[in-house]
Design a protein around this motif. Structure first.
Motif, mmCIF file in Angstrom:
data_model
loop_
_atom_site.group_PDB
_atom_site.id
_atom_site.type_symbol
_atom_site.label_atom_id
_atom_site.label_comp_id
_atom_site.label_asym_id
_atom_site.label_seq_id
_atom_site.Cartn_x
_atom_site.Cartn_y
_atom_site.Cartn_z
ATOM 1 N N LEU A 29 0.825 -1.204 0.000
ATOM 2 C CA LEU A 29 0.000 0.000 0.000
ATOM 3 C C LEU A 29 0.863 1.259 0.000
ATOM 4 O O LEU A 29 0.569 2.236 -0.707
ATOM 5 N N LEU A 30 1.935 1.240 0.779
ATOM 6 C CA LEU A 30 2.811 2.407 0.879
ATOM 7 C C LEU A 30 3.417 2.777 -0.469
ATOM 8 O O LEU A 30 3.520 3.951 -0.812
ATOM 9 N N PHE A 31 3.807 1.771 -1.255
ATOM 10 C CA PHE A 31 4.516 2.042 -2.505
ATOM 11 C C PHE A 31 3.594 2.124 -3.717
ATOM 12 O O PHE A 31 3.923 2.802 -4.698
ATOM 13 N N THR A 32 2.450 1.434 -3.666
ATOM 14 C CA THR A 32 1.575 1.402 -4.843
ATOM 15 C C THR A 32 0.264 2.135 -4.647
ATOM 16 O O THR A 32 -0.435 2.418 -5.626
ATOM 17 N N GLY A 33 -0.097 2.405 -3.384
ATOM 18 C CA GLY A 33 -1.384 3.038 -3.109
ATOM 19 C C GLY A 33 -2.542 2.073 -3.122
ATOM 20 O O GLY A 33 -3.690 2.491 -2.983
ATOM 21 N N ARG A 34 -2.270 0.763 -3.285
ATOM 22 C CA ARG A 34 -3.324 -0.248 -3.326
ATOM 23 C C ARG A 34 -3.023 -1.358 -2.336
ATOM 24 O O ARG A 34 -1.876 -1.787 -2.191
ATOM 25 N N TYR A 35 -4.045 -1.825 -1.663
ATOM 26 C CA TYR A 35 -3.957 -2.971 -0.754
ATOM 27 C C TYR A 35 -4.265 -4.217 -1.582
ATOM 28 O O TYR A 35 -5.365 -4.344 -2.116
ATOM 29 N N PRO A 36 -3.334 -5.163 -1.716
ATOM 30 C CA PRO A 36 -3.584 -6.348 -2.560
ATOM 31 C C PRO A 36 -4.808 -7.127 -2.085
ATOM 32 O O PRO A 36 -4.860 -7.583 -0.937
ATOM 33 N N ARG A 37 -5.775 -7.281 -2.985
ATOM 34 C CA ARG A 37 -7.030 -7.919 -2.595
ATOM 35 C C ARG A 37 -6.819 -9.381 -2.201
ATOM 36 O O ARG A 37 -7.464 -9.880 -1.265
ATOM 37 N N GLY A 38 -5.937 -10.064 -2.891
ATOM 38 C CA GLY A 38 -5.692 -11.461 -2.541
ATOM 39 C C GLY A 38 -5.140 -11.610 -1.133
ATOM 40 O O GLY A 38 -5.530 -12.529 -0.397
ATOM 41 N N LEU A 39 -4.242 -10.708 -0.745
ATOM 42 C CA LEU A 39 -3.703 -10.753 0.618
ATOM 43 C C LEU A 39 -4.786 -10.470 1.639
ATOM 44 O O LEU A 39 -4.833 -11.089 2.710
ATOM 45 N N PHE A 40 -5.675 -9.518 1.316
ATOM 46 C CA PHE A 40 -6.765 -9.213 2.243
ATOM 47 C C PHE A 40 -7.639 -10.439 2.469
ATOM 48 O O PHE A 40 -7.995 -10.768 3.604
ATOM 49 N N ASP A 41 -8.003 -11.123 1.396
ATOM 50 C CA ASP A 41 -8.851 -12.312 1.534
ATOM 51 C C ASP A 41 -8.164 -13.388 2.374
ATOM 52 O O ASP A 41 -8.811 -14.047 3.200
ATOM 53 N N LEU A 42 -6.860 -13.564 2.185
ATOM 54 C CA LEU A 42 -6.131 -14.568 2.957
ATOM 55 C C LEU A 42 -6.054 -14.181 4.428
ATOM 56 O O LEU A 42 -6.297 -15.008 5.321
ATOM 57 N N VAL A 43 -5.729 -12.918 4.692
ATOM 58 C CA VAL A 43 -5.634 -12.459 6.083
ATOM 59 C C VAL A 43 -6.970 -12.610 6.788
ATOM 60 O O VAL A 43 -7.040 -13.054 7.948
ATOM 61 N N LEU A 44 -8.057 -12.267 6.116
ATOM 62 C CA LEU A 44 -9.381 -12.390 6.747
ATOM 63 C C LEU A 44 -9.744 -13.840 7.006
ATOM 64 O O LEU A 44 -10.389 -14.174 8.007
ATOM 65 N N GLY A 45 -9.344 -14.741 6.113
ATOM 66 C CA GLY A 45 -9.577 -16.159 6.374
ATOM 67 C C GLY A 45 -8.852 -16.636 7.619
ATOM 68 O O GLY A 45 -9.410 -17.398 8.424
ATOM 69 N N LEU A 46 -7.623 -16.172 7.792
ATOM 70 C CA LEU A 46 -6.858 -16.552 8.992
ATOM 71 C C LEU A 46 -7.472 -15.913 10.240
ATOM 72 O O LEU A 46 -7.566 -16.558 11.301
#
Length: 472
Positions: free
Chosen positions: A168-185
């Motif tokens: 997010l810091l470098f691209t301005g976007r939160y990777p959606r795939g990472l979000f889905d994985l983190v929420l599953g955990l």
């Protein structure tokens, strides 16, 4: 028959756009929440024990306690989602035990009509052991004992969330795939948390449900009850529902008193046990023998600093001190006690070993100091306040007075190395009034805290009843 979601329902949505840099200071911004949650979790712990007893006797989780514990879990999940469990929103978490359906992170746990009396004794430790192993990996090895998903620590969840905000810091976007994985955990952690908190008999599934939306469960049955049927009502921390601010404060203060009382009772019982079972026939409370193996010419204990506590002399508290030593040197062993400053001067340039506490298994461990040989035999180094020397086991008895004192063990002939079996004991007359004070204060705090918590629970129950009448 319709497909039903599980009893623990975790939802979250990724807020966009997210600030590139705000996550760097969220650790500081949530300090007020952390301070409040420490107190709320004290109440959670005490009420969970009450709920355990209630389930064991009745098979039901008390609704008003369920309302409180669910509120604490919700509050904790919102703070965690804002910070290290996802960094999924820049919206500051509300200070509320309530449901807050408009916040990006939500948690619902269906109120159970009945809970197994037998499972309540084993599910939070024995049956959950496989999940604890998983949680140690997800949350970090030092976090297994907790029942919440607060700060994710150095585990996989925290690491993945960190990767996401660096992107997010470098691209301005939160990777959606990472979000889905983190929420599953996170969902896995919260399901286990609800299970070990005794709020459900539904065993947490060993599966990773990705994404922010709660999937349909495999079980078929009636839909879960609506939020009002869970006994939560309008349970805002400051609202008019069953858990108003005053009732929450009462539970927190009462729980702190209960925990403090239990701690004082444990301390008093420990002192009673030490005096009853730790003493020898001569009346000394004695440490176990331990072997100290040095490399220099002396073993020197850390300075013993004795003052006057509340006007009492050290001997009033410690009584008589006894030091025993059995050396391995044929010349025998020397034990001496003297002013710490004089001992420092005498051994300042002498190779010796300081006995540092704590050492291995809590026993003093030698820490070598380089130097030369002493200027003479031990008895001539300083004017010792008390000393004894000879072959075999030697015993030094000393009535302590105020000051800074050092205990020295050497070979009687001043040679090196010093290897000796040591033990320390004291008659400790001060333990008796101290243990009585701890037992009395602990019992009083426990009784008052229990009354305060019970009053808050009764008030919450009446508040919930009034809420149901208003809705009807």
């Amino acid at each position: 028959m319709t497909s039903a979601v599980g009893s623990v329902r975790v939802g979250a949505r990724l807020d966009t756009p997210l600030s590139r840099w705000l996550w760097l200071v969220k650790w500081v911004l949530v300090i007020p929440h952390a301070m409040v949650l420490v107190l709320l979790w004290a109440g959670f712990l005490v009420l969970s024990v009450v709920a355990l007893v209630a389930i064991l006797v009745t098979g039901h989780y008390p609704r008003r306690i369920f309302s409180y514990t669910l509120g604490v879990l919700r509050w904790t999940w919102r703070v965690a989602f804002y910070t290290t469990a996802a960094f999924g929103t820049d919206r500051y978490p509300p200070f509320s035990l309530g449901e807050c359906p408009d916040y990006p992170a939500t948690l619902d746990i269906a109120y159970p009509d009945h809970l197994s009396r037998g499972l309540v004794l084993v599910k939070w430790w024995l049956l959950a052991l496989p999940h604890y192993i998983v949680l140690a990996f997800l949350l970090g090895g030092g976090y297994v004992a907790s029942r919440s998903d607060a700060a994710a620590g150095a585990g996989l969840i925290g690491l993945l969330a960190l990767f996401a905000v660096i992107a997010l810091l470098f691209t301005g976007r939160y990777p959606r795939g990472l979000f889905d994985l983190v929420l599953g955990l996170d969902r896995w952690v919260l399901r286990v948390g609800a299970y070990v908190a005794l709020m459900t008999d539904e065993y947490p599934p060993f599966r990773l449900d990705l994404g922010g939306a709660e999937p349909a469960a495999l079980d078929i049955g009636a839909p879960p009850p609506a939020p009002d049927e869970l006994g939560t009502g309008a349970q805002s921390a400051t609202g008019s529902g069953p858990w108003t601010a005053g009732r929450v404060v009462s539970v927190v203060l009462g729980s702190v008193l209960v925990l403090s009382g239990l701690g004082a009772l444990a301390g008093g019982a420990a002192l009673l046990g030490a005096d009853t079972f730790g003493g020898d026939t001569a009346g000394y409370v004695t440490s176990p023998d331990f072997r100290a193996t040095g490399t220099g010419y002396a073993l020197v204990a850390e300075p013993l600093r004795l003052g006057r506590a509340t006007g009492a002399a050290p001997s009033d508290l410690l009584g008589e001190i006894r030091i025993r030593a059995a050396g391995t040197n044929p010349a025998g062993v020397f034990i001496g006690i003297g002013p710490a400053a004089a001992v420092d001067r005498a051994l300042g340039g002498v190779a010796h070993d300081d006995l540092v506490v704590p050492g291995d298994r809590g026993r003093p461990a030698p820490r070598p100091t380089a130097g030369g040989a002493p200027s003479g035999v031990p008895a001539q180094l300083i004017g010792w306040t008390a000393s004894v020397a000879g072959p075999g086991t030697q015993e030094l008895r000393w009535t302590p007075v105020a000051g800074d004192w050092a205990v020295v063990v050497m070979n009687a002939d001043g040679s090196r190395p010093v290897v000796a079996d040591l033990s320390v004991g004291a008659t400790a007359p001060g333990l008796r009034p101290l243990r009585v004070a701890l037992l009395v204060a602990g019992g009083f705090a426990l009784a008052v805290g229990a009354i305060v918590v019970a009053a808050a629970l009764v008030a919450a129950g009446s508040g919930h009843a009034r809420g149901r009448e208003d809705r009807s």
